[in-house]
Design an enzyme around this catalytic site. Structure first.
Site, PDB file in Angstrom:
ATOM      1  N   HIS A  83       0.817  -1.218   0.000  1.00 53.63           N
ATOM      2  CA  HIS A  83       0.000   0.000   0.000  1.00 53.63           C
ATOM      3  C   HIS A  83       0.853   1.271   0.000  1.00 53.63           C
ATOM      4  O   HIS A  83       0.353   2.345  -0.319  1.00 53.63           O
ATOM      5  CB  HIS A  83      -0.983  -0.004   1.177  1.00 53.63           C
ATOM      6  CG  HIS A  83      -0.388   0.310   2.517  1.00 53.63           C
ATOM      7  ND1 HIS A  83      -0.084  -0.657   3.444  1.00 53.63           N
ATOM      8  CD2 HIS A  83      -0.059   1.493   3.098  1.00 53.63           C
ATOM      9  CE1 HIS A  83       0.392  -0.094   4.532  1.00 53.63           C
ATOM     10  NE2 HIS A  83       0.432   1.209   4.358  1.00 53.63           N
ATOM     11  N   ASP A 113       0.265  -7.566   1.554  1.00 50.39           N
ATOM     12  CA  ASP A 113       0.641  -6.155   1.661  1.00 50.39           C
ATOM     13  C   ASP A 113       2.161  -5.976   1.645  1.00 50.39           C
ATOM     14  O   ASP A 113       2.710  -5.197   2.406  1.00 50.39           O
ATOM     15  CB  ASP A 113       0.046  -5.528   2.927  1.00 50.39           C
ATOM     16  CG  ASP A 113       0.105  -3.997   2.899  1.00 50.39           C
ATOM     17  OD1 ASP A 113       0.171  -3.433   1.789  1.00 50.39           O
ATOM     18  OD2 ASP A 113       0.103  -3.378   3.981  1.00 50.39           O
ATOM     19  N   SER A 188       4.621   2.493   7.940  1.00 52.12           N
ATOM     20  CA  SER A 188       4.326   1.333   7.102  1.00 52.12           C
ATOM     21  C   SER A 188       5.536   0.931   6.269  1.00 52.12           C
ATOM     22  O   SER A 188       6.146   1.770   5.603  1.00 52.12           O
ATOM     23  CB  SER A 188       3.156   1.640   6.177  1.00 52.12           C
ATOM     24  OG  SER A 188       1.967   1.816   6.897  1.00 52.12           O
TER      25      SER A 188
END
Length: 336
Positions: A83, A113, A188
């Site tokens: 993402h 992911d 992230s």
């Protein structure tokens, strides 16, 4: 020696003795910090990079998102979250020393992911060391490093709150590490490491909800290791596949009813037929699709599983060599 000189020397000796006593009594300034986080940060800081998701506006590229990444090898492969780079017109990687490099997306895996980037650095990078996430336990001290809210190399500390938290995506079951180390936008793709400075997870998400604090998730390093190997080798992740569609059966005989078999698929080549009932796989009783997935996801493409079937009233025993899940599945419920 006259009395004046004697007094001088006695006074000097007394001063030195006093200084020695004070020096021994006052604790020395700690220069080697025993708090393990300091050592961990110094050990892994060069393995953490900034990842910029750029979009093209009016002929110019502008950052539209920021995340983190972790160096996999000295040559320039980097893992981050899918993402973080999704929808990018281009990707830029910034090293600890401030050097910027355009990055190629080697491969992505939306279900986990994860994504692998590649840059061509002018000097070898500092890869992180992997630990086995299967060996971690709740309560262990962990450190999260990333570019939280755009603030580069932010360090947060917490513990492993739980392991094997289950998340379902596209019919597959994934197990995540839960931590209370603060994870915010920008973290992230950054590392979650143990006190030895070894990677145990890639920070992925947190629960952003009013009244909820201290619940973040990381992708286990065992999953990361497998996925990045697949992405580097093949550009995509090959997942083990039986090539059957099943549905649970209530009542006798139980198990899973095979309703469709992919022509020339792994199960078809092993002799599985529509109408068979799957009772066990590798000795594990299977009552629903997730039971079956839990068994085969522990295997790799090319590995084998043994299945005990019931064909009418006749027991049938087959060995199935797992294939790779096709990139495009047939319409309807995905086959296993």
């Amino acid at each position: 020696m006259n009395a004046q000189w004697k007094a001088f020397w006695f006074g000097l000796i007394g001063l030195l003795l006093g200084a020695l006593i004070v020096w021994q009594a006052v604790p020395a300034r700690v220069t080697d910090n025993s708090w393990p986080v300091v050592r961990v940060v110094h050990q892994v800081k060069d393995s953490v990079v900034v990842v910029l998701n750029n979009r093209r506006v009016g002929g110019k590229e502008q950052p539209r998102g920021i995340g983190s990444g972790v160096v996999l090898n000295r040559q320039g492969d980097i893992v981050t979250n899918y993402h973080v780079v999704a929808g990018a017109d281009s990707v830029t990687v910034i090293l600890t020393n401030g050097q910027r490099y355009p990055a190629q997306i080697v491969g992505t895996d939306p279900p986990t992911d994860l994504a692998v980037l590649r840059i061509h650095p002018t000097r070898p990078l500092s890869p992180i060391v992997f630990a086995r996430s299967s060996a971690i336990q709740p309560g262990e001290l962990v450190v999260a490093i990333g570019n939280s809210l755009g603030l580069t190399h932010t360090v947060t500390v917490g513990v492993i709150s739980a392991t094997n938290r289950v998340l379902y995506r596209d019919g597959w079951e994934y197990r995540l590490i839960q931590t209370d180390a603060a994870i915010n936008p920008g973290n992230s793709g950054g590392p979650l490491v143990n006190t030895a400075g070894q990677l145990i997870g890639i920070n992925s998400s947190k629960i952003a909800q009013a009244g909820v604090e201290g619940i973040g998730f990381a992708i286990p390093s065992d999953t990361v290791r497998y996925v990045v190997h697949e992405l580097i080798q093949f550009g995509h992740v090959r997942r083990p596949w039986l090539g059957i569609e099943v549905q649970p059966v209530t009542g006798s005989p139980g198990g899973l009813l095979v309703v469709r078999v992919a022509p020339n698929g792994p199960a078809s080549r092993a002799g599985v037929l529509p109408g068979d009932f799957i009772m066990t796989v590798n000795g594990v009783r299977v009552l629903n699709r997730q039971d079956l997935l839990r068994v085969i996801e522990q295997k790799t493409v090319g590995g084998t599983v043994t299945a005990n079937l019931l064909r009418g009233n006749t027991p049938v025993h087959v060995t199935i060599r797992l294939g790779a899940t096709p990139a495009k599945m047939a319409s309807g419920q995905p086959m296993v």
